[in-house]
Design a protein around this motif. Structure first.
Motif, mmCIF file in Angstrom:
data_model
loop_
_atom_site.group_PDB
_atom_site.id
_atom_site.type_symbol
_atom_site.label_atom_id
_atom_site.label_comp_id
_atom_site.label_asym_id
_atom_site.label_seq_id
_atom_site.Cartn_x
_atom_site.Cartn_y
_atom_site.Cartn_z
ATOM 1 N N THR A 147 -71.739 17.590 8.252
ATOM 2 C CA THR A 147 -72.398 16.296 8.037
ATOM 3 C C THR A 147 -71.417 15.219 7.568
ATOM 4 O O THR A 147 -71.742 14.028 7.609
ATOM 5 N N ASP A 150 -72.370 18.427 1.034
ATOM 6 C CA ASP A 150 -73.822 18.411 1.250
ATOM 7 C C ASP A 150 -74.069 19.046 2.609
ATOM 8 O O ASP A 150 -74.296 18.366 3.608
ATOM 9 N N SER A 151 -74.021 20.382 2.636
ATOM 10 C CA SER A 151 -74.057 21.118 3.902
ATOM 11 C C SER A 151 -75.476 21.238 4.437
ATOM 12 O O SER A 151 -76.456 21.037 3.712
ATOM 13 N N ASN A 152 -75.574 21.612 5.726
ATOM 14 C CA ASN A 152 -76.894 21.738 6.348
ATOM 15 C C ASN A 152 -76.955 22.992 7.219
ATOM 16 O O ASN A 152 -76.093 23.871 7.126
ATOM 17 N N TYR A 153 -77.950 23.062 8.077
ATOM 18 C CA TYR A 153 -78.174 24.258 8.885
ATOM 19 C C TYR A 153 -76.963 24.616 9.736
ATOM 20 O O TYR A 153 -76.637 25.806 9.900
ATOM 21 N N GLY A 211 -74.094 23.190 -1.182
ATOM 22 C CA GLY A 211 -75.112 22.208 -0.853
ATOM 23 C C GLY A 211 -76.374 22.429 -1.654
ATOM 24 O O GLY A 211 -76.426 23.267 -2.565
ATOM 25 N N ASN A 236 -81.339 21.676 1.827
ATOM 26 C CA ASN A 236 -80.516 21.514 3.021
ATOM 27 C C ASN A 236 -79.716 22.752 3.406
ATOM 28 O O ASN A 236 -79.429 22.966 4.583
ATOM 29 N N ALA A 237 -79.335 23.551 2.421
ATOM 30 C CA ALA A 237 -78.512 24.727 2.701
ATOM 31 C C ALA A 237 -79.195 26.035 2.330
ATOM 32 O O ALA A 237 -79.130 27.011 3.081
#
Length: 523
Positions: free
Chosen positions: A31, A51-54, A232, A236-237
């Motif tokens: 991101t 701020d990591s995600n899928y 994250g 979100n994580a």
């Protein structure tokens, strides 16, 4: 093998650039988004957290899945050698790790160095030893049963059976902020020791030492993909990690509300789940106790690590004969010994809350007790030069650390058993005290809780001690002590305090699948 100095670990959390660790490489979040982290002692921004995600989670899980076939078939002796090297590197760099831990979490450097870091390395050594020694497998022999489906004659045969423990696959390890590095090590060591691979999601509030641990793992020679770290938020994580189709089991330590959500998500997807949740732990102090010892233990149990321990004794019940004496001694000892302030000072007993949000939560409970008419005391040494001021709800302003998240050591008496202050986990330096008259009443009060993590009993009557301990509905019960630790014993809670047990063989059982092997052999 690299050494720690070559890894360029900075002396300050402000100098860290935290990255995800996926497939043996450090990488920014897909991101390109980061969150601010704050020094609890000053309230100032310290470093940035991915701020990591899928997508980041998926990349990490894929790496772990790809690494699993080779790692799970690596001989135990080779896995143990790597774990022991991890332990050695933690010990060699414990001073610097403790300093970063203190700056990131708020705990004192002394507690991080003396307690946390030795436990971190200890977990890796413990499970290195366990896997070399191997599992205790069950075995059985019996006359082969004749069944309607038998194709061959079995009258002269024996059914020989035994169990086999095998690694489960890819695990999700989700850890809290009160013991940032320790909680990762507690889960990671048994997980990879038995041959699993994993994705670790530390809390976004305290990501510094988990990030440094990735450097140690690489320096120790852990193959790429075996342990991946994604930083994250839970939304979100964490949630995508729990729901990922290739995650076989989930280990979570944290709050009851979040644990319930994770349990529902994982259970609905038929994943094995371990939940180590909160506590509202009781000390029962009888009139035949060693009162000096009981008070000293009660102070430590209430205020160690800012009260940010799931096993903190935040409810203390004292037999009425000695209630006033105990309270007075507790007050005097706290005012004498519990110095609040700079976590880097060796004279500091505890430091700030981990975050402004946590500080406000603790202060909210104090205000609630005041509104309910309870007696609220802030047990500060009036001659402490470090304390500039204290607010009506116990917020402290510390000289030189005016923006820090400090709360005074707080004693609440005259509170009702039904109050939220007595029933809900506060997770701060707040202790409630009530008198009791009889043994039966003490047991009833202690068990009057949705939680069931830990409890302590203080009496010199050995028969009564044994009788009371066995009636308390908690996963751990201490007699005349508190949090005296043996990592070979099971740890976990009842009710809202959790669902499983960790440590020693209980961790090994959780992180493995047990197969039953049946063989028909001739007599």
């Amino acid at each position: 093998m690299s050494n720690m100095s070559a890894l360029n670990i900075p002396a300050s959390v402000n100098d860290l650039k935290i990255q995800n660790y996926i497939n043996g490489q450090w990488c920014p979040p897909t991101t390109s988004k980061y969150m601010n982290s704050f020094d609890p002692a000053t309230g100032q921004q310290s470093c940035a957290i991915p701020d990591s995600n899928y997508t980041d989670i998926d990349n990490a899980v894929r790496a772990a899945k790809a690494a699993f076939p080779v790692w799970s078939n690596t001989p135990p002796e080779e896995r143990a050698a790597i774990l022991n090297r991890v332990a050695d590197l933690i010990d060699q760099n414990a001073d610097k790790l403790a300093m970063i831990e203190s700056q990131d979490q708020g705990k004192t450097i002394v507690s991080a160095r003396v307690a946390d870091m030795p436990l971190c390395s200890g977990y890796f050594r413990q499970f290195a030893r366990c896997i070399v020694e191997g599992f205790t497998e069950s075995q059985s022999r019996m006359n082969a049963p004749c069944t309607l489906t038998a194709v061959t004659k079995v009258e002269n045969s024996i059914l020989q059976s035994n169990t086999q423990h095998v690694p489960s696959g890819v695990a999700a390890l989700i850890t809290p902020w009160n013991f940032p590095m320790l909680m990762v090590c507690e889960k990671l060591a048994p997980c990879i020791a038995v041959g699993n691979t994993c994705v670790v999601k530390p809390t976004e509030l305290t990501s510094a030492t988990p990030y440094l641990l990735t450097m140690i793992l690489q320096a120790a020679g852990l193959p790429k993909g075996v342990a991946n770290f994604v930083f994250g938020t839970g939304v979100n994580a964490g949630e995508p990690l729990v729901k990922h189709k290739d995650i076989r089991l989930v280990s979570f330590t944290g709050g009851c509300e979040t644990g319930a959500k994770i349990g529902a998500m994982a259970g609905g997807l038929i994943k094995r789940v371990s939940l180590e949740l909160g506590g509202k732990n009781a000390n029962l102090v009888f009139n035949d106790c060693n009162i000096e010892h009981a008070v000293a233990t009660g102070v430590r149990a209430a205020f160690q690590n800012q009260g940010e321990i799931c096993l903190s004794a935040s409810r203390q019940y004292i037999q009425r004969d000695i209630y006033e004496k105990y309270v007075q001694m507790f007050r005097q000892m706290t005012m004498k010994e519990v110095c609040v302030g700079n976590p880097a000072s060796p004279n500091t007993y505890y430091g700030p809350m981990v975050s402004q949000k946590q500080m406000e939560k603790v202060l909210g409970y104090i205000r609630l007790a005041q509104e309910e008419g309870a007696k609220v005391e802030f047990m500060l040494n009036p001659n402490d030069p470090n304390v500039k001021s204290i607010s009506k709800d116990g917020k402290l302003t510390i000289k030189g650390f005016e923006g820090g998240y400090y709360v005074a050591p707080t004693l609440i008496t005259g509170i009702k058993q039904s109050s939220r202050v007595m029933q809900e986990e506060i997770f701060g330096p707040v202790v409630c005290m009530m008198p009791f008259d009889t043994e039966e009443e003490a047991i009833m009060l202690a068990n009057d809780s949705q939680y069931g993590l830990g409890s302590s009993v203080f009496t010199q009557d050995k028969t009564k001690l044994n009788r009371v301990m066995r009636q308390l509905n908690t996963g751990s019960v201490w007699g005349n002590s508190w949090m005296s630790w043996d990592d070979n014993m099971p740890f976990g809670g009842m009710g809202c305090s959790g669902t499983t047990r960790e440590h020693g063989p209980w961790s090994l059982e959780f992180y493995t699948e047990t197969k039953a092997l049946y063989t028909l052999v001739s007599r």
